[in-house]
Motif scaffolding. Structure first.
Motif, PDB file in Angstrom:
ATOM      1  N   PRO A 547       0.788  -1.236   0.000  1.00 52.18           N
ATOM      2  CA  PRO A 547       0.000   0.000   0.000  1.00 52.18           C
ATOM      3  C   PRO A 547       0.817   1.281   0.000  1.00 52.18           C
ATOM      4  O   PRO A 547       0.371   2.291  -0.550  1.00 52.18           O
ATOM      5  CB  PRO A 547      -0.838  -0.137   1.276  1.00 52.18           C
ATOM      6  N   SER A 548       2.002   1.268   0.610  1.00 49.04           N
ATOM      7  CA  SER A 548       2.798   2.498   0.653  1.00 49.04           C
ATOM      8  C   SER A 548       3.335   2.879  -0.723  1.00 49.04           C
ATOM      9  O   SER A 548       3.830   3.980  -0.913  1.00 49.04           O
ATOM     10  CB  SER A 548       3.968   2.329   1.629  1.00 49.04           C
ATOM     11  N   TRP A 549       3.244   1.966  -1.674  1.00 48.28           N
ATOM     12  CA  TRP A 549       3.689   2.261  -3.029  1.00 48.28           C
ATOM     13  C   TRP A 549       2.611   2.974  -3.835  1.00 48.28           C
ATOM     14  O   TRP A 549       2.785   3.228  -5.026  1.00 48.28           O
ATOM     15  CB  TRP A 549       4.080   0.970  -3.750  1.00 48.28           C
ATOM     16  N   ALA A 550       1.475   3.284  -3.235  1.00 52.42           N
ATOM     17  CA  ALA A 550       0.323   3.802  -3.973  1.00 52.42           C
ATOM     18  C   ALA A 550       0.658   4.981  -4.890  1.00 52.42           C
ATOM     19  O   ALA A 550       0.173   5.024  -6.029  1.00 52.42           O
ATOM     20  CB  ALA A 550      -0.796   4.172  -3.002  1.00 52.42           C
ATOM     21  N   PRO A 551       1.481   5.975  -4.453  1.00 51.42           N
ATOM     22  CA  PRO A 551       1.771   7.088  -5.359  1.00 51.42           C
ATOM     23  C   PRO A 551       2.433   6.652  -6.665  1.00 51.42           C
ATOM     24  O   PRO A 551       2.320   7.359  -7.670  1.00 51.42           O
ATOM     25  CB  PRO A 551       2.722   7.971  -4.530  1.00 51.42           C
ATOM     26  N   ALA A 552       3.104   5.509  -6.651  1.00 52.98           N
ATOM     27  CA  ALA A 552       3.739   5.023  -7.886  1.00 52.98           C
ATOM     28  C   ALA A 552       2.717   4.765  -8.979  1.00 52.98           C
ATOM     29  O   ALA A 552       3.007   4.918 -10.173  1.00 52.98           O
ATOM     30  CB  ALA A 552       4.533   3.746  -7.597  1.00 52.98           C
ATOM     31  N   PHE A 553       1.507   4.379  -8.575  1.00 52.07           N
ATOM     32  CA  PHE A 553       0.491   4.031  -9.567  1.00 52.07           C
ATOM     33  C   PHE A 553      -0.039   5.260 -10.294  1.00 52.07           C
ATOM     34  O   PHE A 553      -0.721   5.127 -11.312  1.00 52.07           O
ATOM     35  CB  PHE A 553      -0.645   3.245  -8.904  1.00 52.07           C
ATOM     36  N   ALA A 554       0.299   6.461  -9.796  1.00 52.46           N
ATOM     37  CA  ALA A 554      -0.069   7.681 -10.509  1.00 52.46           C
ATOM     38  C   ALA A 554       0.911   7.972 -11.651  1.00 52.46           C
ATOM     39  O   ALA A 554       0.630   8.811 -12.504  1.00 52.46           O
ATOM     40  CB  ALA A 554      -0.109   8.855  -9.538  1.00 52.46           C
ATOM     41  N   LYS A 555       2.065   7.287 -11.651  1.00 53.01           N
ATOM     42  CA  LYS A 555       3.075   7.522 -12.680  1.00 53.01           C
ATOM     43  C   LYS A 555       3.106   6.441 -13.762  1.00 53.01           C
ATOM     44  O   LYS A 555       3.400   6.720 -14.918  1.00 53.01           O
ATOM     45  CB  LYS A 555       4.476   7.570 -12.038  1.00 53.01           C
ATOM     46  N   ILE A 556       2.837   5.199 -13.371  1.00 54.03           N
ATOM     47  CA  ILE A 556       3.131   4.071 -14.257  1.00 54.03           C
ATOM     48  C   ILE A 556       2.021   3.798 -15.266  1.00 54.03           C
ATOM     49  O   ILE A 556       0.889   4.266 -15.127  1.00 54.03           O
ATOM     50  CB  ILE A 556       3.401   2.797 -13.438  1.00 54.03           C
ATOM     51  N   LYS A 557       2.379   2.999 -16.300  1.00 50.24           N
ATOM     52  CA  LYS A 557       1.416   2.597 -17.328  1.00 50.24           C
ATOM     53  C   LYS A 557       0.883   1.193 -17.061  1.00 50.24           C
ATOM     54  O   LYS A 557      -0.194   0.829 -17.552  1.00 50.24           O
ATOM     55  CB  LYS A 557       2.088   2.610 -18.701  1.00 50.24           C
ATOM     56  N   ALA A 558       1.653   0.392 -16.333  1.00 50.35           N
ATOM     57  CA  ALA A 558       1.256  -0.995 -16.057  1.00 50.35           C
ATOM     58  C   ALA A 558       2.128  -1.521 -14.932  1.00 50.35           C
ATOM     59  O   ALA A 558       3.132  -0.898 -14.554  1.00 50.35           O
ATOM     60  CB  ALA A 558       1.402  -1.867 -17.297  1.00 50.35           C
ATOM     61  N   CYS A 559       1.743  -2.687 -14.405  1.00 51.02           N
ATOM     62  CA  CYS A 559       2.494  -3.295 -13.307  1.00 51.02           C
ATOM     63  C   CYS A 559       2.657  -4.787 -13.554  1.00 51.02           C
ATOM     64  O   CYS A 559       1.718  -5.462 -14.006  1.00 51.02           O
ATOM     65  CB  CYS A 559       1.768  -3.056 -11.989  1.00 51.02           C
ATOM     66  N   VAL A 560       3.860  -5.296 -13.241  1.00 51.55           N
ATOM     67  CA  VAL A 560       4.184  -6.718 -13.369  1.00 51.55           C
ATOM     68  C   VAL A 560       4.832  -7.152 -12.055  1.00 51.55           C
ATOM     69  O   VAL A 560       5.723  -6.465 -11.549  1.00 51.55           O
ATOM     70  CB  VAL A 560       5.164  -6.967 -14.538  1.00 51.55           C
ATOM     71  N   THR A 561       4.385  -8.278 -11.490  1.00 52.41           N
ATOM     72  CA  THR A 561       4.989  -8.757 -10.243  1.00 52.41           C
ATOM     73  C   THR A 561       5.374 -10.228 -10.340  1.00 52.41           C
ATOM     74  O   THR A 561       4.811 -10.977 -11.146  1.00 52.41           O
ATOM     75  CB  THR A 561       4.030  -8.591  -9.041  1.00 52.41           C
TER      76      THR A 561
END
Length: 612
Positions: A547-561
Motif C-alpha cells: 500500500p505504501s507504493w500507492a503514489p507510484a500508480f499515478a506515474k506508471i502505465k502498467a504493473c508486473v509482479t
C-alpha cells in the motif's frame, strides 16, 4: 511438471554458510535423518513465498512467519474446518520461506468437515458487520496496549519508591516480563489477523468457482471486476497525500513542498511562509494514524514506516502536486470502475438461465462484496500500524542490549531469534543484578558478524519459485487468490525454469489481473526507495507491491509482479486505476531489467520483451 527436490537444494550449502540452520526454528528445516518426515517432504509441493518475503528472512523477523503459520492453519483446520484444506506447512532454505497447502485427501473426511464449516463459517458470514466492528475494537485496543508498553532501562540503583511503596519487583523483572508481553502482543495481533481472513478469501473462491462453472470460458479478471470499486481504508494514507497536495496548491506553498527532496528542508522553508504553519498542521494531523504505514510489506524490520522516514510520503505529495499543476486528475476513477463493474455484472447475470442459479449468483456476489473491505483493511491495522510500532519497540529492547555490550549496534538485534533474545536478556538482567559482566558480550558479537556474512550470501542466491512434486489440483483459497499459485501458473514457471538462460527469454506469463495492453520501458523496483526513481510512463516490475507504493500508480502505465494472485495488492490497485497488470509471473524481476521495452497484456497475462 518437474521442480527440484528440496533436499537436493538444501544439500548444496552455499560456501561460508555452513551451520546456517541455527538461525531459524528447528522445525523449519528439511530433514534427512527422519525417514517418515523426509518422505513427506519429498512427496510434497513447496512454493517460495516471495509475496511476503522478497528478501531472505532475518532470524528475528521469522516471528511473523511463525505467527501466520499458526493462525492461518488453526482457523482453517481447528476452528472453521475449511473442507478441502487443513493448514499451510512451512520450511526455510537459505533464508527463504517455502510453503505448502496441506490438503484433506480423504473424500469422506471432506464430507464430514462440511457441516462444521457451514455452521461456523455461516455464523460469521451472517453476522459479518457486527463481528467486524468488534474486531476493530479488539485490534485498536491491542495497538493501544502495544503503544503504552514500557521497555524499562536498568538503573544503577532502583528508585527509593520501590522500597517505600513495597513494590517488591525490579526493573530487571519488568524488562523480562515486558519483552514477553511485546512478543505475545505480536502473536495475539496475528490471531486477530486471521479471524476473518480465511473466510474472506473463501468467499472469493466460492464466487469464482460458482461463476466459472456457470460460464466455463469467463476470464478470472472478469469475476474480480464484479467485486471492484469498493472503497477501503487501505487507500486512506494515499488519499491523505492527495489532500495534502491539494492543500499545498490552495495555500500557495506547493513551490516550497515540491522544491526540496528532503523533508527537513521542506519544513524549514515553510517556517517563513505565511501559510506554512497551516499546511504543517494538516501534515501533522494526517500522520496519526495514517502515516503508520510501512514503506514495504511490513513483514521486515527494514520496512520503516512513513513516520520513520518522512521523505517517502513527501515524494508522494510531490508527485501529486506535479499532476495538479499539469491539470491531471489525481483521484482514482471510482465512478468509471463502478460503472464497469455494474455493466459486467449485469451482462453475465442476464445470461443465467434459471432463478435458482441467479439467486445463488446474487448471494455469493453479495457475500464477496461484504467481506472485501476486511480483506484489505486488516492490512493497515496489522502489517502497517501494529508492525510499525512493534519494530520500534524492539529497537528499544535493542538499545538496552547495546548499552550492556551484548550487540554493537541497535540494528544487530534482528540477527537473533526471539528466543535467543530472551536468553540474552536473562544474561543481561542477572549480570546487572549481580554486578558482573554478561557472558553474551563475548558470545553474541562474533556470532552476529558471522550471520551478517551469511545473510549477504543468501541475498546473492536465487530461490527457485517452486520445489517438490506439483499437486494435481490446488484448492487452498489463499494459494489461489493471494499468491497466484494454480496449476496453470506452475506450468508457466516450469517452462521458464527449463529455459535456463534468462537472457534468452522473450516472453513471460502470469495472472491476467487487470485488463488492457500497453508498451513502455521497464523499471525494476525492489523497495520503496527504488520507486522514487520511477519516471512517468514506465512499467513497474517488482517482486510484489504494498500500500505504501500507492503514489507510484499515478506515474506508471502498467504493473508486473513475481508473486500474487487476482486479489493481491497490485491486482486490486491496478483495477481501481484502470491500468493493465500481470501478476504471479514467478521470475519477472530476474528476467526483466530496467530499460527493457515491454508489452504488457493484462487481458491475456502475457508480457513480451520487445527490446533489451
Amino acid at each position: 511438471m518437474k521442480f527440484p527436490v528440496p533436499h537436493d537444494i538444501k544439500a548444496k550449502t552455499i560456501p561460508g554458510t555452513e551451520g546456517w540452520e541455527r538461525m531459524y526454528p528447528y522445525q523449519y528445516q528439511f530433514v534427512t535423518d527422519d525417514p517418515q518426515r523426509n518422505q513427506y517432504e519429498k512427496d510434497t509441493f513447496w512454493f517460495y513465498d516471495g509475496l511476503h518475503y522478497p528478501e531472505p528472512l532475518y532470524p528475528f523477523d521469522t516471528i511473523w512467519d511463525e505467527a501466520w503459520y499458526l493462525a492461518l492453519s488453526q482457523f482453517n483446520n481447528r476452528i472453521f474446518q475449511v473442507p478441502p484444506v487443513r493448514g499451510v506447512d512451512h520450511r526455510i532454505i537459505n533464508g527463504y520461506v517455502y510453503i505448502s497447502p496441506v490438503p484433506v485427501k480423504d473424500p469422506a473426511e471432506i464430507g464430514a468437515r462440511v457441516p462444521n464449516f457451514m455452521e461456523r463459517a455461516g455464523f460469521y458470514y451472517k453476522n459479518w458487520d457486527e463481528l467486524e466492528a468488534k474486531w476493530k475494537v479488539k485490534m485498536e485496543a491491542t495497538i493501544a496496549e502495544l503503544e503504552a508498553l514500557e521497555i524499562p532501562r536498568l538503573p544503577d540503583i532502583e528508585d527509593l519508591s520501590v522500597v517505600t511503596d513495597g513494590v517488591g519487583e525490579s526493573k530487571g523483572y519488568h524488562l523480562l516480563k515486558n519483552y514477553d508481553d511485546l512478543i505475545n502482543l505480536g502473536i495475539k495481533c496475528w490471531q486477530y489477523h486471521f479471524e476473518f481472513l480465511n473466510l474472506g478469501y473463501a468467499a472469493y473462491v466460492f464466487f469464482m468457482d460458482f461463476t466459472q462453472k456457470l460460464f466455463p470460458s469467463i476470464p478470472m479478471q472478469r469475476v474480480t471486476q464484479m467485486i471492484s470499486g469498493i472503497d477501503v481504508i487501505m487507500y486512506r494514507p494515499d488519499d491523505e497525500l492527495k489532500e495534502l497536495a491539494k492543500k499545498a496548491v490552495a495555500l500557495e506553498v506547493d513551490g516550497i513542498v515540491a522544491g526540496h527532496r528532503e523533508w527537513d528542508d521542506v519544513r524549514a522553508a515553510l517556517d517563513g511562509h505565511r501559510h506554512g504553519a497551516e499546511w504543517l498542521a494538516a501534515f501533522e494531523k494526517a500522520r496519526y494514524p495514517w502515516f503508520n504505514i510501512s514503506s514495504g510489506t511490513g513483514w521486515f524490520h527494514t520496512d520503516r514506516s512513513w513516520n520513520d522516514n518522512l521523505n517517502i510520503p513527501l515524494d508522494g505529495i510531490q508527485t501529486y502536486i506535479g499532476k495538479l499543476r499539469a491539470g491531471v486528475a489525481i483521484d482514482r476513477p471510482m465512478e468509471a470502475v463502478r460503472a464497469e463493474r455494474e455493466r459486467i455484472t449485469a451482462e453475465y447475470r442476464a445470461l443465467i438461465e434459471n432463478d435458482e442459479d441467479r439467486k445463488q449468483f446474487d448471494e455469493l456476489l453479495g457475500c464477496a462484496k461484504t467481506v472485501f473491505p476486511y480483506v484489505e483493511n486488516h492490512l493497515f491495522y496489522v502489517e502497517h500500524w501494529f508492525h510499525s510500532v512493534f519494530w520500534n519497540k524492539m529497537r528499544e529492547v535493542a538499545a538496552i542490549m547495546k548499552e550492556h555490550g551484548m550487540i554493537a549496534d541497535i540494528e544487530d538485534i534482528w540477527y537473533l531469534r526471539r528466543d535467543e533474545i530472551k536468553q540474552a536478556l536473562w544474561d543481561v538482567v542477572t549480570a546487572w543484578a549481580t554486578g558482573v559482566t554478561p557472558r553474551g558480550t563475548a558470545t553474541w558479537p562474533p556470532e552476529i558478524e558471522w550471520r551478517k556474512g551469511v545473510m549477504q550470501k543468501f541475498r546473492d542466491w536465487n530461490p527457485p519459485p517452486a520445489i517438490g512434486v506439483a499437486p494435481e489440483v490446488i484448492q487452498e483459497p489463499f494459494t489461489i487468490v493471494l499468491w497466484g499459485v494454480t496449476n496453470n501458473s506452475l506450468s508457466d514457471w516450469a517452462a521458464v525454469q527449463d529455459i535456463g538462460d534468462p537472457d534468452s527469454i522473450t516472453e513471460l506469463k502470469g495472472f491476467a489481473a487487470s485488463p488492457g495492453t500497453v508498451e513502455g520501458p521497464a523499471r525494476v523496483c525492489r523497495s520503496a526507495e527504488d520507486i522514487r526513481d520511477l519516471q512517468e510512463g514506465e512499467i513497474l516490475v517488482a517482486p510484489t507491491t504494498s500500500p505504501s507504493w500507492a503514489p507510484a500508480f499515478a506515474k506508471i502505465k502498467a504493473c508486473v509482479t513475481d508473486v500474487g494472485g487476482v486479489m493481491s495488492h497490485a491486482a486490486i490497485v491496478c483495477r481501481e486505476y484502470g491500468m493493465p497488470a500481470v501478476v504471479g509471473t514467478g521470475v519477472s524481476t530476474r528476467v526483466i531489467r530496467t530499460g527493457m521495452t515491454l508489452r504488457v497484456d493484462g487481458s491475456s497475462g502475457v508480457i513480451s520483451i520487445i527490446t533489451a
